[in-house]
Design an enzyme around this catalytic site. Structure first.
Site, PDB file in Angstrom:
ATOM      1  N   ASP A   1     -87.239  33.372  34.790  1.00 53.42           N
ATOM      2  CA  ASP A   1     -88.294  34.210  35.376  1.00 53.42           C
ATOM      3  C   ASP A   1     -89.033  34.886  34.218  1.00 53.42           C
ATOM      4  O   ASP A   1     -88.801  34.566  33.037  1.00 53.42           O
ATOM      5  CB  ASP A   1     -87.715  35.192  36.422  1.00 53.42           C
ATOM      6  CG  ASP A   1     -86.948  36.358  35.785  1.00 53.42           C
ATOM      7  OD1 ASP A   1     -86.714  36.350  34.557  1.00 53.42           O
ATOM      8  OD2 ASP A   1     -86.564  37.275  36.529  1.00 53.42           O
ATOM      9  N   HIS A   2     -89.900  35.835  34.559  1.00 51.17           N
ATOM     10  CA  HIS A   2     -90.701  36.498  33.517  1.00 51.17           C
ATOM     11  C   HIS A   2     -89.823  37.232  32.500  1.00 51.17           C
ATOM     12  O   HIS A   2     -90.143  37.289  31.325  1.00 51.17           O
ATOM     13  CB  HIS A   2     -91.691  37.474  34.162  1.00 51.17           C
ATOM     14  CG  HIS A   2     -91.044  38.478  35.065  1.00 51.17           C
ATOM     15  ND1 HIS A   2     -90.515  38.130  36.290  1.00 51.17           N
ATOM     16  CD2 HIS A   2     -90.798  39.799  34.920  1.00 51.17           C
ATOM     17  CE1 HIS A   2     -89.999  39.204  36.860  1.00 51.17           C
ATOM     18  NE2 HIS A   2     -90.144  40.234  36.047  1.00 51.17           N
TER      19      HIS A   2
ATOM     20  N   CYS B   1     -82.823  35.113  33.152  1.00 49.14           N
ATOM     21  CA  CYS B   1     -83.669  36.186  33.699  1.00 49.14           C
ATOM     22  C   CYS B   1     -83.386  37.429  32.863  1.00 49.14           C
ATOM     23  O   CYS B   1     -82.828  37.317  31.769  1.00 49.14           O
ATOM     24  CB  CYS B   1     -83.435  36.379  35.195  1.00 49.14           C
ATOM     25  SG  CYS B   1     -81.771  36.888  35.679  1.00 49.14           S
ATOM     26  N   GLY B   2     -83.754  38.596  33.346  1.00 47.59           N
ATOM     27  CA  GLY B   2     -83.565  39.811  32.549  1.00 47.59           C
ATOM     28  C   GLY B   2     -82.099  40.081  32.266  1.00 47.59           C
ATOM     29  O   GLY B   2     -81.684  40.277  31.126  1.00 47.59           O
ATOM     30  N   THR B   3     -81.313  40.090  33.321  1.00 48.38           N
ATOM     31  CA  THR B   3     -79.875  40.351  33.185  1.00 48.38           C
ATOM     32  C   THR B   3     -79.039  39.078  33.225  1.00 48.38           C
ATOM     33  O   THR B   3     -77.865  39.100  32.831  1.00 48.38           O
ATOM     34  CB  THR B   3     -79.389  41.231  34.357  1.00 48.38           C
ATOM     35  OG1 THR B   3     -79.667  40.526  35.582  1.00 48.38           O
ATOM     36  CG2 THR B   3     -80.077  42.582  34.373  1.00 48.38           C
ATOM     37  N   GLY B   4     -79.581  38.023  33.783  1.00 46.08           N
ATOM     38  CA  GLY B   4     -78.818  36.789  34.030  1.00 46.08           C
ATOM     39  C   GLY B   4     -78.113  36.825  35.377  1.00 46.08           C
ATOM     40  O   GLY B   4     -77.639  35.798  35.872  1.00 46.08           O
ATOM     41  N   ILE B   5     -78.064  38.005  35.977  1.00 41.74           N
ATOM     42  CA  ILE B   5     -77.302  38.168  37.223  1.00 41.74           C
ATOM     43  C   ILE B   5     -78.006  37.499  38.404  1.00 41.74           C
ATOM     44  O   ILE B   5     -77.393  36.714  39.153  1.00 41.74           O
ATOM     45  CB  ILE B   5     -77.036  39.664  37.520  1.00 41.74           C
ATOM     46  CG1 ILE B   5     -76.163  40.272  36.416  1.00 41.74           C
ATOM     47  CG2 ILE B   5     -76.346  39.825  38.878  1.00 41.74           C
ATOM     48  CD1 ILE B   5     -76.041  41.794  36.480  1.00 41.74           C
ATOM     49  N   GLY B   6     -79.278  37.790  38.578  1.00 42.81           N
ATOM     50  CA  GLY B   6     -80.018  37.182  39.693  1.00 42.81           C
ATOM     51  C   GLY B   6     -79.979  35.666  39.611  1.00 42.81           C
ATOM     52  O   GLY B   6     -79.750  34.977  40.625  1.00 42.81           O
ATOM     53  N   MET B   7     -80.173  35.143  38.411  1.00 43.66           N
ATOM     54  CA  MET B   7     -80.162  33.684  38.233  1.00 43.66           C
ATOM     55  C   MET B   7     -78.773  33.107  38.496  1.00 43.66           C
ATOM     56  O   MET B   7     -78.659  32.019  39.083  1.00 43.66           O
ATOM     57  CB  MET B   7     -80.608  33.322  36.819  1.00 43.66           C
ATOM     58  CG  MET B   7     -82.104  33.326  36.628  1.00 43.66           C
ATOM     59  SD  MET B   7     -82.924  32.061  37.647  1.00 43.66           S
ATOM     60  CE  MET B   7     -84.482  31.925  36.762  1.00 43.66           C
TER      61      MET B   7
ATOM     62  N   HIS C   1     -62.429  25.533  30.947  1.00 44.53           N
ATOM     63  CA  HIS C   1     -61.634  25.857  32.141  1.00 44.53           C
ATOM     64  C   HIS C   1     -62.368  25.653  33.460  1.00 44.53           C
ATOM     65  O   HIS C   1     -61.742  25.305  34.452  1.00 44.53           O
ATOM     66  CB  HIS C   1     -61.161  27.317  32.082  1.00 44.53           C
ATOM     67  CG  HIS C   1     -60.158  27.572  30.991  1.00 44.53           C
ATOM     68  ND1 HIS C   1     -59.367  28.701  30.962  1.00 44.53           N
ATOM     69  CD2 HIS C   1     -59.820  26.852  29.895  1.00 44.53           C
ATOM     70  CE1 HIS C   1     -58.586  28.658  29.889  1.00 44.53           C
ATOM     71  NE2 HIS C   1     -58.846  27.551  29.214  1.00 44.53           N
TER      72      HIS C   1
ATOM     73  N   ARG D   1     -54.777  21.085  34.729  1.00 40.36           N
ATOM     74  CA  ARG D   1     -54.591  22.122  35.742  1.00 40.36           C
ATOM     75  C   ARG D   1     -55.911  22.752  36.185  1.00 40.36           C
ATOM     76  O   ARG D   1     -56.043  23.220  37.319  1.00 40.36           O
ATOM     77  CB  ARG D   1     -53.628  23.204  35.237  1.00 40.36           C
ATOM     78  CG  ARG D   1     -54.148  24.047  34.096  1.00 40.36           C
ATOM     79  CD  ARG D   1     -53.068  24.953  33.524  1.00 40.36           C
ATOM     80  NE  ARG D   1     -53.599  25.932  32.582  1.00 40.36           N
ATOM     81  CZ  ARG D   1     -53.927  25.669  31.323  1.00 40.36           C
ATOM     82  NH1 ARG D   1     -53.790  24.437  30.837  1.00 40.36           N
ATOM     83  NH2 ARG D   1     -54.386  26.620  30.528  1.00 40.36           N
ATOM     84  N   HIS D   2     -56.903  22.719  35.293  1.00 39.22           N
ATOM     85  CA  HIS D   2     -58.202  23.313  35.637  1.00 39.22           C
ATOM     86  C   HIS D   2     -58.942  22.459  36.657  1.00 39.22           C
ATOM     87  O   HIS D   2     -59.684  22.973  37.488  1.00 39.22           O
ATOM     88  CB  HIS D   2     -59.047  23.497  34.381  1.00 39.22           C
ATOM     89  CG  HIS D   2     -58.367  24.325  33.340  1.00 39.22           C
ATOM     90  ND1 HIS D   2     -58.034  25.645  33.549  1.00 39.22           N
ATOM     91  CD2 HIS D   2     -57.927  24.011  32.086  1.00 39.22           C
ATOM     92  CE1 HIS D   2     -57.432  26.124  32.473  1.00 39.22           C
ATOM     93  NE2 HIS D   2     -57.354  25.148  31.580  1.00 39.22           N
TER      94      HIS D   2
HETATM   95  C1  RB5 Z   1     -86.810  41.204  36.882  1.00 40.77           C
HETATM   96  O1  RB5 Z   1     -87.333  42.461  36.617  1.00 40.77           O
HETATM   97  C2  RB5 Z   1     -85.303  41.243  36.883  1.00 40.77           C
HETATM   98  O2  RB5 Z   1     -84.859  41.895  38.034  1.00 40.77           O
HETATM   99  C3  RB5 Z   1     -84.729  39.857  36.774  1.00 40.77           C
HETATM  100  O3  RB5 Z   1     -85.176  39.272  35.602  1.00 40.77           O
HETATM  101  C4  RB5 Z   1     -83.222  39.767  36.754  1.00 40.77           C
HETATM  102  O4  RB5 Z   1     -82.680  40.631  35.812  1.00 40.77           O
HETATM  103  C5  RB5 Z   1     -82.560  39.855  38.047  1.00 40.77           C
HETATM  104  O5  RB5 Z   1     -81.330  39.737  38.169  1.00 40.77           O
END
Ligand code: RB5
Length: 148
Positions: free
Chosen positions: A8-9, A65-71, A98, A132-133
């Site tokens: 993303d951006h 993405c910004g945090t990698g969490i959303g992706m 693993h 095992r994995h």
């Molecule tokens: C975008 O501002 C941000 O929320 C996105 O890049 C990401 O971090 C979401 O998990």
């Protein structure tokens, strides 16, 4: 090996860095966007990457993405995808050995380009250990096949 990559951006600049790395490594890749820092929604870029890997049109995926969490949440919704959010070299290696992860997620606002490149290099070059994995991954796949 063919890699499909998307961001993303918040991850766009790091995606450009990682595509340069793929070129340096001589790895074929497909860039699914986005292509600038204008605000977009990460599922619009993460899902196409994960779907391509799940369909076998690419061997591995990288999503940023910004945090990698959303992706990482997005990619893991796609059947057959094992996506790991990685911000250190130890888990970059371990998650291949693993978990046989087929998608790597990174957060561009969490780590710098130097570490991200090292993580991607390790993740791309480490083999799954099996044994095992494999049994454990099989249990995840079995769960996925059920009508949950
Ligand atoms: C975008 O501002 C941000 O929320 C996105 O890049 C990401 O971090 C979401 O998990």
């Amino acid at each position: 090996m063919k890699v499909v990559i998307g961001a993303d951006h918040g991850g766009y600049i790091l995606k450009e860095e990682i595509t340069s790395l793929l070129e340096e490594m001589g790895i074929e890749y497909e860039d699914m966007g986005c292509n600038c820092e204008d605000s977009v929604d990460y599922p619009d870029y993460g899902l196409p990457v994960a779907e391509k890997v799940a369909r076998g049109e690419a061997d591995r995926g990288i999503v940023i993405c910004g945090t990698g969490i959303g992706m990482s949440i997005t990619a893991n919704k796609v059947k057959g995808i094992r996506c790991a959010l990685v911000h250190d070299m130890f888990t970059a290696k371990a998650t291949r050995e693993h978990n046989d992860t087929n998608v790597l997620a990174m957060g561009a606002r969490v780590i710098g380009p130097g570490l991200a490149r090292e993580i991607a290099k390790i993740w791309l070059s480490t083999e799954f250990e099996g044994g095992r994995h494999a049994k454990r991954i099989g249990k995840i796949a079995e769960y996925e096949q059920k009508d949950n």
